[in-house]
Design a protein around this motif. Structure first.
Motif, PDB file in Angstrom:
ATOM      1  N   VAL A 254      -0.280  -6.819   7.418  1.00  0.00           N
ATOM      2  CA  VAL A 254      -0.256  -7.477   6.039  1.00  0.00           C
ATOM      3  C   VAL A 254      -0.248  -6.627   4.841  1.00  0.00           C
ATOM      4  CG1 VAL A 254      -2.711  -7.757   5.672  1.00  0.00           C
ATOM      5  CG2 VAL A 254      -1.306  -9.646   4.859  1.00  0.00           C
ATOM      6  N   THR A 255      -0.436  -5.353   5.147  1.00  0.00           N
ATOM      7  CA  THR A 255      -0.622  -4.131   3.951  1.00  0.00           C
ATOM      8  C   THR A 255       0.764  -4.159   3.453  1.00  0.00           C
ATOM      9  OG1 THR A 255      -2.230  -2.968   5.351  1.00  0.00           O
ATOM     10  CG2 THR A 255      -0.987  -1.761   3.679  1.00  0.00           C
ATOM     11  N   VAL A 256       1.907  -4.475   3.956  1.00  0.00           N
ATOM     12  CA  VAL A 256       3.171  -4.415   3.502  1.00  0.00           C
ATOM     13  C   VAL A 256       3.190  -5.361   2.406  1.00  0.00           C
ATOM     14  CG1 VAL A 256       5.427  -4.696   3.771  1.00  0.00           C
ATOM     15  CG2 VAL A 256       4.196  -3.739   5.734  1.00  0.00           C
ATOM     16  N   SER A 257       2.762  -6.595   2.478  1.00  0.00           N
ATOM     17  CA  SER A 257       2.883  -7.489   1.260  1.00  0.00           C
ATOM     18  C   SER A 257       2.033  -7.242   0.109  1.00  0.00           C
ATOM     19  CB  SER A 257       2.453  -8.975   1.711  1.00  0.00           C
ATOM     20  OG  SER A 257       1.173  -9.203   2.301  1.00  0.00           O
ATOM     21  N   LEU A 258       0.888  -6.572   0.497  1.00  0.00           N
ATOM     22  CA  LEU A 258       0.038  -6.092  -0.494  1.00  0.00           C
ATOM     23  C   LEU A 258       0.711  -4.729  -1.237  1.00  0.00           C
ATOM     24  CD1 LEU A 258      -3.454  -5.949   1.073  1.00  0.00           C
ATOM     25  CD2 LEU A 258      -2.773  -7.401  -0.714  1.00  0.00           C
ATOM     26  N   CYS A 259       1.182  -3.918  -0.413  1.00  0.00           N
ATOM     27  CA  CYS A 259       1.763  -2.618  -1.223  1.00  0.00           C
ATOM     28  C   CYS A 259       3.149  -3.042  -1.968  1.00  0.00           C
ATOM     29  CB  CYS A 259       2.257  -1.738  -0.092  1.00  0.00           C
ATOM     30  SG  CYS A 259       0.702  -0.795   0.718  1.00  0.00           S
ATOM     31  N   ALA A 260       3.773  -4.319  -1.416  1.00  0.00           N
ATOM     32  CA  ALA A 260       4.989  -4.635  -2.248  1.00  0.00           C
ATOM     33  C   ALA A 260       4.561  -5.166  -3.537  1.00  0.00           C
ATOM     34  CB  ALA A 260       5.767  -5.723  -1.572  1.00  0.00           C
ATOM     35  N   SER A 261       3.477  -5.866  -3.667  1.00  0.00           N
ATOM     36  CA  SER A 261       2.946  -6.466  -4.961  1.00  0.00           C
ATOM     37  C   SER A 261       2.622  -5.187  -5.767  1.00  0.00           C
ATOM     38  CB  SER A 261       2.045  -7.468  -4.872  1.00  0.00           C
ATOM     39  OG  SER A 261       1.527  -7.994  -6.039  1.00  0.00           O
ATOM     40  N   GLY A 303       1.126  -0.148  13.096  1.00  0.00           N
ATOM     41  CA  GLY A 303       0.432  -1.570  13.014  1.00  0.00           C
ATOM     42  C   GLY A 303       1.424  -2.432  14.147  1.00  0.00           C
ATOM     43  N   GLN A 304       0.669  -3.432  14.894  1.00  0.00           N
ATOM     44  CA  GLN A 304       1.281  -3.984  15.973  1.00  0.00           C
ATOM     45  C   GLN A 304       1.153  -5.625  15.754  1.00  0.00           C
ATOM     46  OE1 GLN A 304       2.219  -2.950  18.909  1.00  0.00           O
ATOM     47  NE2 GLN A 304       3.104  -5.056  19.254  1.00  0.00           N
ATOM     48  N   PRO A 305       2.596  -6.135  15.774  1.00  0.00           N
ATOM     49  CA  PRO A 305       2.809  -7.389  15.242  1.00  0.00           C
ATOM     50  C   PRO A 305       2.162  -8.255  16.614  1.00  0.00           C
ATOM     51  CG  PRO A 305       5.026  -6.447  15.050  1.00  0.00           C
ATOM     52  CD  PRO A 305       3.991  -5.470  15.694  1.00  0.00           C
ATOM     53  N   VAL A 306       1.300  -9.579  16.192  1.00  0.00           N
ATOM     54  CA  VAL A 306       0.763  -9.987  17.071  1.00  0.00           C
ATOM     55  C   VAL A 306       1.607 -10.615  18.283  1.00  0.00           C
ATOM     56  CG1 VAL A 306      -0.602 -12.157  17.682  1.00  0.00           C
ATOM     57  CG2 VAL A 306      -1.137 -11.008  15.497  1.00  0.00           C
ATOM     58  N   SER A 307       2.695 -11.097  17.908  1.00  0.00           N
ATOM     59  CA  SER A 307       3.765 -11.549  19.059  1.00  0.00           C
ATOM     60  C   SER A 307       4.561 -10.348  19.572  1.00  0.00           C
ATOM     61  CB  SER A 307       4.736 -12.509  18.342  1.00  0.00           C
ATOM     62  OG  SER A 307       5.387 -11.982  17.141  1.00  0.00           O
ATOM     63  N   GLY A 308       4.502  -9.226  19.211  1.00  0.00           N
ATOM     64  CA  GLY A 308       5.066  -8.018  19.731  1.00  0.00           C
ATOM     65  C   GLY A 308       6.260  -7.687  19.017  1.00  0.00           C
ATOM     66  N   THR A 309       6.806  -8.480  18.010  1.00  0.00           N
ATOM     67  CA  THR A 309       8.181  -8.142  17.431  1.00  0.00           C
ATOM     68  C   THR A 309       7.624  -8.861  15.808  1.00  0.00           C
ATOM     69  OG1 THR A 309       9.528  -9.001  19.180  1.00  0.00           O
ATOM     70  CG2 THR A 309      10.437  -9.013  17.115  1.00  0.00           C
ATOM     71  N   LEU A 310       8.149  -7.748  15.091  1.00  0.00           N
ATOM     72  CA  LEU A 310       7.999  -8.236  13.523  1.00  0.00           C
ATOM     73  C   LEU A 310       8.793  -9.626  13.290  1.00  0.00           C
ATOM     74  CD1 LEU A 310       6.648  -7.092  10.989  1.00  0.00           C
ATOM     75  CD2 LEU A 310       9.001  -6.012  10.312  1.00  0.00           C
ATOM     76  N   GLY A 311       8.108 -10.492  12.611  1.00  0.00           N
ATOM     77  CA  GLY A 311       8.611 -11.739  12.369  1.00  0.00           C
ATOM     78  C   GLY A 311       9.105 -11.626  10.816  1.00  0.00           C
ATOM     79  N   PRO A 312       9.990 -12.978  10.671  1.00  0.00           N
ATOM     80  CA  PRO A 312      10.812 -13.153   9.376  1.00  0.00           C
ATOM     81  C   PRO A 312      10.032 -12.814   8.354  1.00  0.00           C
ATOM     82  CG  PRO A 312      10.510 -15.310  10.447  1.00  0.00           C
ATOM     83  CD  PRO A 312       9.946 -14.060  11.572  1.00  0.00           C
ATOM     84  N   GLU A 313       8.747 -13.243   8.255  1.00  0.00           N
ATOM     85  CA  GLU A 313       7.762 -13.019   6.950  1.00  0.00           C
ATOM     86  C   GLU A 313       7.510 -11.504   6.681  1.00  0.00           C
ATOM     87  OE1 GLU A 313       3.455 -14.481   5.259  1.00  0.00           O
ATOM     88  OE2 GLU A 313       4.032 -14.844   7.143  1.00  0.00           O
TER      89      GLU A 313
END
Length: 397
Positions: A254-261, A303-313
């Motif tokens: 979720v750091t990515v969304s914060l950093c983008a902003s 970072g580790q996506p919960v599902s193992g793969t980075l999702g569309p969001e």
């Protein structure tokens, strides 16, 4: 005889193994969690009849699906297992385990942007929570939070506000904080700035240990300040959220969304400095933005996506980060904004519109040295936030 009874399958043994699995999952020992969960399932399956062993079976199936099967199997198979667990728990009369399984099904749908199905599943889960008197239990609350957030994401802002309404009932501070935080996204972006500022001040006294509240308060705070034309305060909101997040969930994606902003606000500062011909301020804004870019890249790598793969969001926010990077350096790239808009078309119309607007801005500025022929060099508020266009002439959109 005693040893034989200890070795025979029972509901108690199944529950012990299920609890071991859940504890191992909580400590990120995922292989061990999957093994204990499989053992719990096998034990419960060996017990005849209907009873508490089914609740242990459901709990263990939920854990194993979360830590192992959701990485190895397709989405529909994973959903089938979560729904099987929910039905097992319901037949055993264990509402807490049922809601946990339903919540995990919703998260699975959310991760792959199947939002229409997710909202149906959320409503069904909340109906069950209310029917069993568990609407403010741990997973009843989590489902309500997801209802507020998902309706904001899909553009049903009226529905999001309705879901965030507590109707004056007496609720705990935890419930108030968890539901008010995602509700801020609508409040801010509908322009209710005074209300949003008051709620943010209240929530910042309560946000310290919850990753989701930290993220939403930081993001909503930054968007509020950007709307009010205060990019420096927007950067501060992001920096504060990132410091707190590092204490409770380091390297979280979720750091990515914060950093983008945050990079967006730094780009606004850099643009303002260029308009004022303040080289030192421009360099400071770019340096801060580049530090945020590095923080996001570090989280993407470790970072580790919960599902193992980075999702569309996650992919969409990364695309926006790269587009904001181009704006930070004074050459907003229309192609990167096009990619960002298309990435957010997975189901977030507001973020999609934002990206298309930025692309239009970049196209207008391309080849014009960022100036209209009649430009006076002043900055102005854009239709969606602080964007120094350096031109006071207003045109209908």
């Amino acid at each position: 005889m005693g040893a034989g009874r200890r070795d025979s399958p029972s509901a108690v043994k199944a529950w012990v193994l299920a609890v071991f699995a859940l504890a191992a999952r909580g400590e990120h020992r995922l292989t061990e969690a999957a093994e204990h969960a499989s053992a719990a399932i096998a034990t419960a399956q060996a017990v005849d009849g209907v009873g508490d062993h089914q609740a242990a079976w459901a709990d263990a199936l939920t854990t194993r699906t979360f830590v192992k099967d959701r990485v190895e199997r397709n989405t529909d198979e994973v959903l089938e297992q979560f729904y099987e667990a929910a039905e097992l728990a319901r037949s055993a009369g264990d509402g807490a385990v049922e809601l946990r399984a339903r919540y995990q099904a919703v998260l699975t749908l959310h991760d792959v942007a199947r939002f229409d199905e997710a909202l149906v599943a959320i409503d069904a889960g909340l109906e069950r929570a209310t029917a069993t008197g568990a609407q403010w239990s741990a997973f009843g609350l989590e489902l309500r939070v997801l209802q507020v957030l998902t309706r904001f994401m899909v553009g049903d802002w009226d529905g999001s506000e309705a879901a965030a309404e507590l109707m004056g009932g007496a609720v705990s501070g935890t419930v108030f904080t968890r539901i008010s935080a995602p509700g801020l996204l609508v409040t801010v972006n509908r322009g209710r700035f005074d209300v949003a500022a008051s709620r943010l001040a209240n929530l910042r006294e309560r946000w310290h240990s919850d990753q989701q509240v930290l993220t939403v308060v930081g993001l909503a705070g930054a968007e509020l300040e950007s709307w009010r034309g205060r990019p420096a305060e927007a950067v501060t909101s992001i920096d504060t959220a990132l410091r707190q997040l590092d204490k409770v969930a380091p390297k979280h994606l979720v750091t990515v969304s914060l950093c983008a902003s945050g990079v967006a606000a730094c780009a606004d500062l850099a643009d303002a400095a260029r308009a004022a011909r303040d080289g030192a301020a421009e360099r400071a804004a770019i340096t801060h933005g580049e530090a945020l870019l590095a923080t996001a890249a570090d989280s993407m790598e470790h970072g580790q996506p919960v599902s193992g793969t980075l999702g569309p969001e996650g992919r969409a926010w990364w695309a926006r980060l790269k587009a904001e990077e181009s704006r930070l350096h004074g050459a907003s790239d229309p192609e990167l904004w096009r990619e960002t808009a298309e990435a957010f078309e997975y189901g977030e119309p507001f973020r999609t519109a934002w990206a298309w607007w930025r692309q239009a801005e970049a196209l207008l500025n391309r080849g014009s040295d960022n100036r209209h022929p009649n430009c006076c060099g002043r900055q102005q508020m854009s239709p969606i936030g602080w964007a120094p266009s350096r031109c006071t002439r207003r045109y209908p959109l």
